[in-house]
Design an enzyme around this catalytic site. Sequence first.
Site, short mmCIF file in Angstrom:
data_model
loop_
_atom_site.label_atom_id
_atom_site.label_comp_id
_atom_site.label_asym_id
_atom_site.label_seq_id
_atom_site.Cartn_x
_atom_site.Cartn_y
_atom_site.Cartn_z
N HIS A 173 -31.94 -11.86 -42.80
CA HIS A 173 -32.26 -10.80 -43.53
C HIS A 173 -31.99 -9.50 -42.47
O HIS A 173 -31.90 -9.66 -41.38
CB HIS A 173 -33.72 -10.98 -43.69
CG HIS A 173 -34.30 -9.68 -44.52
ND1 HIS A 173 -34.76 -8.53 -43.87
CD2 HIS A 173 -34.70 -9.70 -45.83
CE1 HIS A 173 -35.16 -7.76 -44.66
NE2 HIS A 173 -35.11 -8.28 -45.92
N ARG A 175 -33.36 -7.21 -41.40
CA ARG A 175 -34.34 -6.58 -40.66
C ARG A 175 -34.35 -7.54 -39.13
O ARG A 175 -34.75 -7.14 -38.35
CB ARG A 175 -35.85 -7.15 -41.13
CG ARG A 175 -37.02 -6.78 -40.30
CD ARG A 175 -37.24 -4.99 -39.97
NE ARG A 175 -38.14 -4.86 -38.98
CZ ARG A 175 -38.06 -5.25 -37.78
NH1 ARG A 175 -36.98 -5.54 -37.17
NH2 ARG A 175 -39.19 -4.73 -37.13
N LYS A 176 -33.27 -8.57 -39.40
CA LYS A 176 -33.15 -9.50 -37.95
C LYS A 176 -31.78 -8.96 -37.33
O LYS A 176 -31.34 -8.08 -37.99
CB LYS A 176 -32.97 -10.80 -38.34
CG LYS A 176 -34.09 -11.43 -39.50
CD LYS A 176 -35.43 -11.08 -38.94
CE LYS A 176 -36.47 -11.65 -40.22
NZ LYS A 176 -37.81 -11.56 -39.94
N LEU A 177 -31.24 -9.71 -36.56
CA LEU A 177 -30.01 -9.09 -35.79
C LEU A 177 -28.71 -9.49 -36.83
O LEU A 177 -27.96 -8.58 -37.34
CB LEU A 177 -29.58 -9.62 -34.49
CG LEU A 177 -30.38 -8.80 -33.23
CD1 LEU A 177 -31.91 -9.04 -33.39
CD2 LEU A 177 -29.98 -9.30 -32.14
#
Length: 368
Positions: A173, A175-177
Amino acid sequence: MIPVMKPWLGAEEAEAAAAAVASGWVAQGPRVAEFERAFAEFIGVPHAIAVSSCTTALHLCLIGAGVGPGDEVIVPSLSFIATANVVHHAGATPVCADVDAVTLNLTPESVRAVTTERTKAVIVVDQGGIPADLDAFASLGLAVVEDAACGAGSTYRGRPVGAGAALAAYSFHPRKLLTTGEGGMVTVQDEQTAVRLRRLREHAMSVSAADRHSSSQPVLEEYLEVAYNYRMTDIQAAIGLIQLRKLPEMVARRRELAARYQDAFSGLAGVTTAADPAYGTTNFQSFWVSWPDLDQEHVLKLLAGHGVSARRGIMASHLEPAYRGRSFAPLPVTERLTRHSVILPLFHQMTTAEQDTVIAAVRDAHGD
Ligand SMILES: *Cc1c(COP(=O)(O)O)cnc(C)c1O
Protein backbone atom coordinates in the site's frame (compact mmCIF):
# COMPACT_ATOMS: atom_id res chain seq x y z
CA MET A 1 0.42 21.03 3.38
CA ILE A 2 3.42 18.80 3.96
CA PRO A 3 1.97 15.28 3.58
CA VAL A 4 2.62 12.53 6.11
CA MET A 5 3.64 10.18 3.29
CA LYS A 6 4.12 10.34 -0.47
CA PRO A 7 5.17 7.32 -2.55
CA TRP A 8 8.35 7.65 -4.58
CA LEU A 9 7.06 6.84 -8.07
CA GLY A 10 8.40 8.04 -11.42
CA ALA A 11 8.63 7.54 -15.16
CA GLU A 12 10.14 4.05 -14.77
CA GLU A 13 7.07 2.74 -12.96
CA ALA A 14 4.77 4.41 -15.50
CA GLU A 15 6.69 2.79 -18.39
CA ALA A 16 6.70 -0.63 -16.74
CA ALA A 17 2.93 -0.46 -16.16
CA ALA A 18 2.39 0.70 -19.76
CA ALA A 19 4.48 -2.22 -21.05
CA ALA A 20 2.32 -4.65 -19.08
CA VAL A 21 -0.81 -3.12 -20.60
CA ALA A 22 0.68 -3.20 -24.11
CA SER A 23 1.59 -6.89 -23.70
CA GLY A 24 -2.09 -7.75 -23.37
CA TRP A 25 -1.42 -9.73 -20.18
CA VAL A 26 -2.82 -7.62 -17.37
CA ALA A 27 -3.99 -10.24 -14.82
CA GLN A 28 -1.62 -12.49 -12.84
CA GLY A 29 1.03 -13.71 -15.26
CA PRO A 30 4.74 -13.64 -16.04
CA ARG A 31 5.42 -10.31 -14.28
CA VAL A 32 3.85 -11.56 -11.04
CA ALA A 33 6.05 -14.68 -11.25
CA GLU A 34 9.13 -12.51 -11.82
CA PHE A 35 8.22 -10.20 -8.92
CA GLU A 36 7.78 -13.22 -6.64
CA ARG A 37 11.23 -14.59 -7.56
CA ALA A 38 12.87 -11.19 -7.06
CA PHE A 39 11.13 -10.62 -3.71
CA ALA A 40 11.98 -14.11 -2.41
CA GLU A 41 15.60 -13.49 -3.33
CA PHE A 42 15.60 -10.05 -1.69
CA ILE A 43 14.22 -11.41 1.60
CA GLY A 44 16.24 -14.62 1.42
CA VAL A 45 13.41 -17.16 1.56
CA PRO A 46 12.56 -20.07 -0.74
CA HIS A 47 8.98 -19.01 -1.58
CA ALA A 48 7.11 -15.74 -2.12
CA ILE A 49 3.45 -15.54 -3.16
CA ALA A 50 2.10 -12.25 -4.48
CA VAL A 51 -1.43 -11.32 -3.42
CA SER A 52 -3.87 -8.43 -3.50
CA SER A 53 -2.98 -6.88 -0.11
CA CYS A 54 -1.30 -7.57 3.19
CA THR A 55 -4.73 -8.26 4.67
CA THR A 56 -5.23 -11.17 2.26
CA ALA A 57 -1.58 -12.21 2.77
CA LEU A 58 -2.18 -12.42 6.54
CA HIS A 59 -5.34 -14.47 5.99
CA LEU A 60 -3.34 -16.98 3.93
CA CYS A 61 -0.58 -17.03 6.59
CA LEU A 62 -3.11 -17.94 9.28
CA ILE A 63 -4.48 -20.76 7.11
CA GLY A 64 -0.89 -21.87 6.54
CA ALA A 65 -0.35 -21.89 10.31
CA GLY A 66 -3.36 -24.20 10.69
CA VAL A 67 -5.62 -21.59 12.33
CA GLY A 68 -9.36 -22.26 12.10
CA PRO A 69 -12.68 -22.05 13.95
CA GLY A 70 -12.39 -22.53 17.72
CA ASP A 71 -8.82 -21.25 17.84
CA GLU A 72 -7.55 -18.11 19.52
CA VAL A 73 -4.83 -15.98 17.97
CA ILE A 74 -2.93 -13.45 20.06
CA VAL A 75 -2.42 -10.04 18.42
CA PRO A 76 -1.33 -6.60 19.54
CA SER A 77 -4.27 -4.19 19.76
CA LEU A 78 -1.72 -1.48 18.96
CA SER A 79 -1.62 -2.09 15.22
CA PHE A 80 -3.52 -1.30 12.07
CA ILE A 81 -6.90 -2.98 12.59
CA ALA A 82 -6.27 -5.55 9.79
CA THR A 83 -3.94 -7.44 12.19
CA ALA A 84 -6.94 -8.28 14.39
CA ASN A 85 -9.50 -8.54 11.56
CA VAL A 86 -7.67 -11.30 9.70
CA VAL A 87 -8.11 -13.59 12.71
CA HIS A 88 -11.88 -13.31 12.13
CA HIS A 89 -11.39 -13.96 8.41
CA ALA A 90 -9.74 -17.26 9.40
CA GLY A 91 -12.75 -18.13 11.60
CA ALA A 92 -10.82 -17.74 14.85
CA THR A 93 -10.97 -15.29 17.77
CA PRO A 94 -8.44 -12.46 18.24
CA VAL A 95 -7.08 -12.00 21.75
CA CYS A 96 -5.28 -8.72 22.39
CA ALA A 97 -2.05 -8.53 24.38
CA ASP A 98 -0.12 -5.46 25.52
CA VAL A 99 3.09 -4.16 23.96
CA ASP A 100 6.51 -2.94 25.01
CA ALA A 101 6.77 0.88 25.15
CA VAL A 102 10.05 1.01 23.21
CA THR A 103 9.57 -1.52 20.39
CA LEU A 104 5.74 -1.19 20.27
CA ASN A 105 5.70 -4.97 19.92
CA LEU A 106 4.21 -7.84 21.91
CA THR A 107 6.57 -9.46 24.40
CA PRO A 108 6.78 -13.16 25.31
CA GLU A 109 5.50 -12.17 28.78
CA SER A 110 2.47 -10.27 27.46
CA VAL A 111 1.68 -13.21 25.14
CA ARG A 112 2.04 -15.77 27.93
CA ALA A 113 -0.31 -13.72 30.13
CA VAL A 114 -3.23 -14.24 27.71
CA THR A 115 -2.39 -17.73 26.40
CA THR A 116 -5.09 -20.37 26.94
CA GLU A 117 -5.46 -24.01 25.85
CA ARG A 118 -7.23 -22.68 22.72
CA THR A 119 -4.35 -20.41 21.66
CA LYS A 120 -3.03 -21.57 18.30
CA ALA A 121 -0.89 -18.73 17.02
CA VAL A 122 0.49 -15.27 17.64
CA ILE A 123 0.87 -12.44 15.12
CA VAL A 124 3.95 -10.34 15.81
CA VAL A 125 4.11 -6.99 14.02
CA ASP A 126 7.07 -5.03 12.65
CA GLN A 127 5.36 -1.92 13.91
CA GLY A 128 6.11 1.19 11.89
CA GLY A 129 9.03 -0.79 10.46
CA ILE A 130 10.62 -1.65 13.82
CA PRO A 131 11.50 -5.35 13.50
CA ALA A 132 9.79 -7.75 15.88
CA ASP A 133 12.13 -9.82 18.07
CA LEU A 134 11.07 -13.04 16.35
CA ASP A 135 13.46 -15.37 18.23
CA ALA A 136 11.94 -14.33 21.56
CA PHE A 137 8.62 -15.94 20.58
CA ALA A 138 10.05 -19.23 19.32
CA SER A 139 9.80 -21.12 22.62
CA LEU A 140 6.13 -20.30 23.37
CA GLY A 141 4.84 -23.41 21.61
CA LEU A 142 2.65 -21.32 19.29
CA ALA A 143 2.69 -20.83 15.54
CA VAL A 144 4.22 -17.41 14.84
CA VAL A 145 3.06 -15.27 11.90
CA GLU A 146 5.00 -12.09 11.16
CA ASP A 147 2.91 -9.10 10.11
CA ALA A 148 5.67 -7.45 8.09
CA ALA A 149 3.22 -5.04 6.42
CA CYS A 150 5.54 -2.14 7.27
CA GLY A 151 8.75 -4.18 7.38
CA ALA A 152 10.21 -4.57 3.87
CA GLY A 153 13.65 -2.95 4.07
CA SER A 154 14.07 -3.39 7.84
CA THR A 155 16.52 -5.94 9.21
CA TYR A 156 16.47 -8.41 12.08
CA ARG A 157 19.77 -9.77 13.39
CA GLY A 158 21.52 -8.86 10.13
CA ARG A 159 18.94 -10.32 7.72
CA PRO A 160 15.94 -8.77 5.97
CA VAL A 161 12.82 -8.79 8.14
CA GLY A 162 10.79 -11.93 7.44
CA ALA A 163 13.83 -14.04 6.48
CA GLY A 164 13.57 -16.12 9.65
CA ALA A 165 9.76 -16.36 9.84
CA ALA A 166 7.87 -19.54 8.93
CA LEU A 167 5.20 -17.25 7.46
CA ALA A 168 5.37 -13.50 6.89
CA ALA A 169 3.04 -11.01 5.18
CA TYR A 170 4.02 -7.70 3.53
CA SER A 171 2.00 -4.72 2.31
CA PHE A 172 2.57 -2.69 -0.85
CA HIS A 173 0.00 0.00 0.00
CA PRO A 174 1.32 3.55 -0.70
CA ARG A 175 1.49 4.22 3.05
CA LYS A 176 4.39 1.73 3.19
CA LEU A 177 7.75 2.07 1.35
CA LEU A 178 7.57 -0.24 -1.69
CA THR A 179 4.19 0.28 -3.36
CA THR A 180 2.17 -1.34 -6.13
CA GLY A 181 -0.95 0.78 -5.47
CA GLU A 182 -2.54 -2.06 -3.55
CA GLY A 183 -0.78 -5.37 -3.10
CA GLY A 184 0.87 -7.79 -0.74
CA MET A 185 3.21 -10.76 -0.48
CA VAL A 186 3.44 -13.92 1.60
CA THR A 187 6.86 -15.44 2.26
CA VAL A 188 7.00 -19.09 3.32
CA GLN A 189 9.77 -21.50 4.23
CA ASP A 190 7.88 -24.80 3.89
CA GLU A 191 7.39 -26.11 0.35
CA GLN A 192 4.06 -27.91 0.96
CA THR A 193 2.58 -24.85 2.64
CA ALA A 194 3.76 -22.67 -0.24
CA VAL A 195 2.09 -24.96 -2.80
CA ARG A 196 -1.20 -24.84 -0.88
CA LEU A 197 -1.22 -21.08 -0.28
CA ARG A 198 -0.30 -20.43 -3.92
CA ARG A 199 -3.40 -22.43 -4.91
CA LEU A 200 -5.69 -20.86 -2.32
CA ARG A 201 -4.86 -17.44 -3.75
CA GLU A 202 -6.27 -18.56 -7.09
CA HIS A 203 -9.54 -20.42 -6.33
CA ALA A 204 -7.48 -23.56 -5.47
CA MET A 205 -7.25 -24.37 -9.18
CA SER A 206 -5.11 -27.42 -9.88
CA VAL A 207 -3.63 -25.62 -12.92
CA SER A 208 -2.77 -21.94 -12.76
CA ALA A 209 -4.33 -19.63 -15.36
CA ALA A 210 -0.83 -18.77 -16.57
CA ASP A 211 0.05 -22.46 -17.13
CA ARG A 212 -3.26 -23.14 -18.86
CA HIS A 213 -2.81 -20.21 -21.25
CA SER A 214 0.77 -21.13 -22.11
CA SER A 215 -0.12 -24.75 -22.94
CA SER A 216 -0.73 -25.66 -26.59
CA GLN A 217 -3.05 -28.48 -25.50
CA PRO A 218 -6.38 -28.01 -23.75
CA VAL A 219 -5.88 -28.34 -19.98
CA LEU A 220 -8.82 -29.06 -17.70
CA GLU A 221 -8.45 -27.71 -14.19
CA GLU A 222 -10.02 -28.92 -10.95
CA TYR A 223 -10.90 -26.84 -7.91
CA LEU A 224 -9.35 -28.63 -4.94
CA GLU A 225 -10.73 -26.60 -2.00
CA VAL A 226 -13.12 -23.74 -1.36
CA ALA A 227 -10.72 -20.84 -1.87
CA TYR A 228 -10.29 -17.19 -2.81
CA ASN A 229 -9.34 -14.71 -5.47
CA TYR A 230 -6.40 -12.94 -3.82
CA ARG A 231 -4.39 -12.40 -7.02
CA MET A 232 -2.12 -9.49 -7.86
CA THR A 233 -2.22 -8.13 -11.43
CA ASP A 234 0.76 -8.05 -13.81
CA ILE A 235 0.39 -4.25 -13.95
CA GLN A 236 0.99 -4.08 -10.21
CA ALA A 237 3.89 -6.55 -10.38
CA ALA A 238 5.55 -4.51 -13.16
CA ILE A 239 5.51 -1.50 -10.83
CA GLY A 240 6.64 -3.66 -7.92
CA LEU A 241 9.74 -4.86 -9.77
CA ILE A 242 10.91 -1.27 -10.25
CA GLN A 243 10.02 -0.32 -6.68
CA LEU A 244 11.91 -3.32 -5.26
CA ARG A 245 15.07 -2.10 -7.02
CA LYS A 246 14.58 1.34 -5.46
CA LEU A 247 13.88 0.01 -1.96
CA PRO A 248 17.47 0.20 -0.59
CA GLU A 249 17.65 3.86 -1.63
CA MET A 250 14.26 4.54 -0.02
CA VAL A 251 15.43 2.99 3.24
CA ALA A 252 18.70 4.93 3.22
CA ARG A 253 16.92 8.24 2.69
CA ARG A 254 14.30 7.55 5.37
CA ARG A 255 17.02 6.64 7.87
CA GLU A 256 18.82 9.90 7.07
CA LEU A 257 15.66 11.94 7.65
CA ALA A 258 14.81 9.97 10.79
CA ALA A 259 18.27 10.64 12.23
CA ARG A 260 17.69 14.38 11.67
CA TYR A 261 14.38 14.17 13.54
CA GLN A 262 16.00 12.22 16.38
CA ASP A 263 18.75 14.82 16.69
CA ALA A 264 16.29 17.70 16.66
CA PHE A 265 14.06 16.19 19.38
CA SER A 266 16.76 14.70 21.61
CA GLY A 267 16.85 17.82 23.78
CA LEU A 268 13.08 18.07 24.37
CA ALA A 269 12.01 17.02 27.87
CA GLY A 270 10.28 13.63 28.08
CA VAL A 271 10.26 13.05 24.32
CA THR A 272 10.67 9.57 22.87
CA THR A 273 10.73 8.74 19.17
CA ALA A 274 10.79 5.75 16.85
CA ALA A 275 14.27 4.20 16.95
CA ASP A 276 16.25 1.07 16.06
CA PRO A 277 15.91 -1.74 18.59
CA ALA A 278 19.10 -3.41 19.90
CA TYR A 279 18.65 -6.40 17.56
CA GLY A 280 17.92 -4.76 14.21
CA THR A 281 17.28 -1.74 12.05
CA THR A 282 14.02 -0.05 11.09
CA ASN A 283 13.12 1.36 7.68
CA PHE A 284 11.22 4.10 9.59
CA GLN A 285 7.99 3.36 7.71
CA SER A 286 6.45 5.54 10.42
CA PHE A 287 8.24 8.13 12.53
CA TRP A 288 6.32 8.62 15.75
CA VAL A 289 7.05 11.04 18.55
CA SER A 290 5.61 10.87 22.05
CA TRP A 291 5.76 12.67 25.39
CA PRO A 292 3.86 11.95 28.59
CA ASP A 293 1.16 14.66 28.45
CA LEU A 294 1.04 14.99 24.64
CA ASP A 295 -2.52 16.07 23.76
CA GLN A 296 -3.08 14.51 20.35
CA GLU A 297 -5.89 16.76 19.15
CA HIS A 298 -4.09 19.89 20.24
CA VAL A 299 -0.80 18.83 18.62
CA LEU A 300 -2.42 17.74 15.33
CA LYS A 301 -4.30 21.05 15.11
CA LEU A 302 -1.20 23.05 15.89
CA LEU A 303 0.86 21.16 13.29
CA ALA A 304 -1.91 21.70 10.71
CA GLY A 305 -1.63 25.42 11.48
CA HIS A 306 2.05 25.21 10.49
CA GLY A 307 1.08 23.45 7.22
CA VAL A 308 2.06 20.02 8.53
CA SER A 309 -0.19 17.01 8.01
CA ALA A 310 0.50 14.56 10.83
CA ARG A 311 -1.46 11.53 12.07
CA ARG A 312 -2.58 10.24 15.43
CA GLY A 313 -0.29 7.59 16.90
CA ILE A 314 -0.64 3.95 15.93
CA MET A 315 -4.25 2.93 16.50
CA ALA A 316 -5.49 0.64 19.24
CA SER A 317 -7.94 -1.76 17.60
CA HIS A 318 -9.74 -2.65 20.84
CA LEU A 319 -10.89 0.98 21.22
CA GLU A 320 -12.60 1.04 17.80
CA PRO A 321 -16.37 0.50 17.41
CA ALA A 322 -15.66 -2.80 15.60
CA TYR A 323 -14.20 -4.28 18.79
CA ARG A 324 -16.14 -2.39 21.44
CA GLY A 325 -17.99 -4.53 23.94
CA ARG A 326 -15.49 -7.37 23.90
CA SER A 327 -13.50 -8.10 26.97
CA PHE A 328 -9.74 -7.99 26.73
CA ALA A 329 -7.10 -8.02 29.46
CA PRO A 330 -6.07 -4.48 30.50
CA LEU A 331 -3.80 -2.87 27.89
CA PRO A 332 -2.27 0.09 29.74
CA VAL A 333 0.84 0.58 27.56
CA THR A 334 -1.23 0.32 24.36
CA GLU A 335 -3.73 2.91 25.59
CA ARG A 336 -1.01 5.30 26.71
CA LEU A 337 0.95 5.04 23.43
CA THR A 338 -2.05 5.43 21.16
CA ARG A 339 -3.22 8.55 23.06
CA HIS A 340 0.08 10.30 23.60
CA SER A 341 1.88 9.93 20.29
CA VAL A 342 1.66 11.36 16.77
CA ILE A 343 3.16 10.24 13.46
CA LEU A 344 5.16 12.91 11.60
CA PRO A 345 5.68 13.40 7.85
CA LEU A 346 8.49 11.32 6.40
CA PHE A 347 8.80 10.58 2.68
CA HIS A 348 11.57 9.99 0.18
CA GLN A 349 11.44 13.35 -1.54
CA MET A 350 10.98 15.39 1.63
CA THR A 351 13.28 18.42 1.59
CA THR A 352 15.37 19.65 4.49
CA ALA A 353 13.32 22.85 4.49
CA GLU A 354 10.10 20.85 4.79
CA GLN A 355 11.55 18.82 7.61
CA ASP A 356 12.68 21.99 9.40
CA THR A 357 9.09 23.27 9.22
CA VAL A 358 7.91 20.05 10.90
CA ILE A 359 10.63 20.26 13.54
CA ALA A 360 9.74 23.87 14.39
CA ALA A 361 6.05 22.95 14.61
CA VAL A 362 6.76 20.02 16.98
CA ARG A 363 8.97 22.25 19.17
CA ASP A 364 6.11 24.74 19.31
CA ALA A 365 3.59 22.00 20.23
CA HIS A 366 5.89 20.62 22.90
CA GLY A 367 6.29 24.09 24.39
CA ASP A 368 10.10 24.21 24.32
C1 LIG B 1 -0.92 -1.53 6.44
C2 LIG B 1 -0.99 -2.63 7.40
C3 LIG B 1 -1.76 -3.78 7.17
C4 LIG B 1 -2.70 -3.91 5.99
O1 LIG B 1 -2.06 -3.84 4.76
P1 LIG B 1 -2.94 -3.76 3.42
O2 LIG B 1 -1.96 -4.03 2.33
O3 LIG B 1 -3.52 -2.39 3.35
O4 LIG B 1 -4.00 -4.81 3.51
C5 LIG B 1 -1.70 -4.81 8.09
N1 LIG B 1 -0.93 -4.72 9.20
C6 LIG B 1 -0.19 -3.63 9.46
C7 LIG B 1 0.64 -3.59 10.69
C8 LIG B 1 -0.20 -2.54 8.59
O5 LIG B 1 0.50 -1.43 8.88
